[in-house]
Design an enzyme around this catalytic site. Sequence first.
Site, PDB file in Angstrom:
ATOM      1  N   HIS A  23       1.083  -1.216   0.078  1.00  0.00           N
ATOM      2  CA  HIS A  23      -0.022  -0.054  -0.019  1.00  0.00           C
ATOM      3  C   HIS A  23       0.708   1.265  -0.062  1.00  0.00           C
ATOM      4  O   HIS A  23       0.535   1.978  -0.480  1.00  0.00           O
ATOM      5  CB  HIS A  23      -0.941  -0.011   1.236  1.00  0.00           C
ATOM      6  CG  HIS A  23      -1.997  -1.038   1.389  1.00  0.00           C
ATOM      7  ND1 HIS A  23      -2.133  -1.715   2.551  1.00  0.00           N
ATOM      8  CD2 HIS A  23      -2.739  -1.541   0.523  1.00  0.00           C
ATOM      9  CE1 HIS A  23      -2.906  -2.552   2.521  1.00  0.00           C
ATOM     10  NE2 HIS A  23      -3.628  -2.341   1.108  1.00  0.00           N
ATOM     11  N   LYS A  72     -16.704  -6.709   7.667  1.00  0.00           N
ATOM     12  CA  LYS A  72     -15.808  -7.806   8.399  1.00  0.00           C
ATOM     13  C   LYS A  72     -15.305  -7.051   9.701  1.00  0.00           C
ATOM     14  O   LYS A  72     -15.171  -5.805   9.716  1.00  0.00           O
ATOM     15  CB  LYS A  72     -14.415  -8.283   7.489  1.00  0.00           C
ATOM     16  CG  LYS A  72     -13.848  -7.124   6.594  1.00  0.00           C
ATOM     17  CD  LYS A  72     -13.218  -7.842   5.562  1.00  0.00           C
ATOM     18  CE  LYS A  72     -12.612  -6.454   4.566  1.00  0.00           C
ATOM     19  NZ  LYS A  72     -11.908  -6.769   3.518  1.00  0.00           N
ATOM     20  N   ARG A 117      -1.785  -6.581  -8.066  1.00  0.00           N
ATOM     21  CA  ARG A 117      -0.769  -7.186  -7.734  1.00  0.00           C
ATOM     22  C   ARG A 117      -0.289  -8.409  -8.740  1.00  0.00           C
ATOM     23  O   ARG A 117       0.467  -8.699  -9.181  1.00  0.00           O
ATOM     24  CB  ARG A 117      -0.830  -7.938  -6.159  1.00  0.00           C
ATOM     25  CG  ARG A 117      -0.559  -6.621  -5.303  1.00  0.00           C
ATOM     26  CD  ARG A 117      -1.107  -7.245  -3.886  1.00  0.00           C
ATOM     27  NE  ARG A 117      -2.473  -7.804  -3.901  1.00  0.00           N
ATOM     28  CZ  ARG A 117      -3.360  -7.859  -3.020  1.00  0.00           C
ATOM     29  NH1 ARG A 117      -2.711  -8.299  -1.630  1.00  0.00           N
ATOM     30  NH2 ARG A 117      -4.604  -8.336  -3.036  1.00  0.00           N
ATOM     31  N   SER A 154      -2.874  -7.764   3.469  1.00  0.00           N
ATOM     32  CA  SER A 154      -3.277  -7.409   4.922  1.00  0.00           C
ATOM     33  C   SER A 154      -3.711  -8.699   5.457  1.00  0.00           C
ATOM     34  O   SER A 154      -3.426  -9.131   6.666  1.00  0.00           O
ATOM     35  CB  SER A 154      -4.334  -6.318   5.238  1.00  0.00           C
ATOM     36  OG  SER A 154      -4.042  -5.262   4.468  1.00  0.00           O
TER      37      SER A 154
END
Length: 176
Positions: free
Chosen positions: A32, A56, A105, A143
């Site tokens: 990030h 979440k 990514r 993450s």
Amino acid sequence: MTVDAVPSPVRPSSGVQLAVYPGSFDPIHNGHVDIILRGARLFDRIVVALLRNAEKVPLFSIEERIDLMREVFRSQPNVEIDAFDGLLVDYARQKHASVIVRGLRAVSDFEFEFQLALMNRRLSPEIETVFMMPAEPYTYTSSRLIKEVFALGGVVSGLVPETVERRLREKRAGGT
Ligand code: PNS
């Protein structure tokens, strides 16, 4: 196809090119950071926007994440850390942003990102999504994996900012 079919991007009267980089950032990792620094070079200002009401259950509260990120970018005057609720495009419009930045990514990111970008375009055609690739060492960093590796006693040094690593250790020690 005519040129008129492509809507003009939002350009505030100030002429400042502002990008929004949205996400959960629970926690922010070096992939990030890499994207944000690239964005800060490309745009006049980049607003890193944390989604407030994600379904979440987060490891770090929104306030903790904001504090961590402000610490990481305290020497970058054109990086702003903020939080938002509701639709991303409404938030981007409210900030007069012409661009939404997302990191890509690997091919596995593509399907979700494609859906997100096209839905956002449908909702707000004048805002462009720009995809940026992080530096190669971060192409597998997420993450979710950071949290899992750390929780199981693995080393995450070099994958997250030092301040995040410290907070992860404090969280583990304090059980918070
Ligand atoms: O870091 P994440 O979890 O991949 O970020 C996802 C995020 C925050 C960019 C996305 O969930 C989002 O934009 N949510 C806001 C609600 C919204 O606008 N939904 C419609 C987008 S298609």
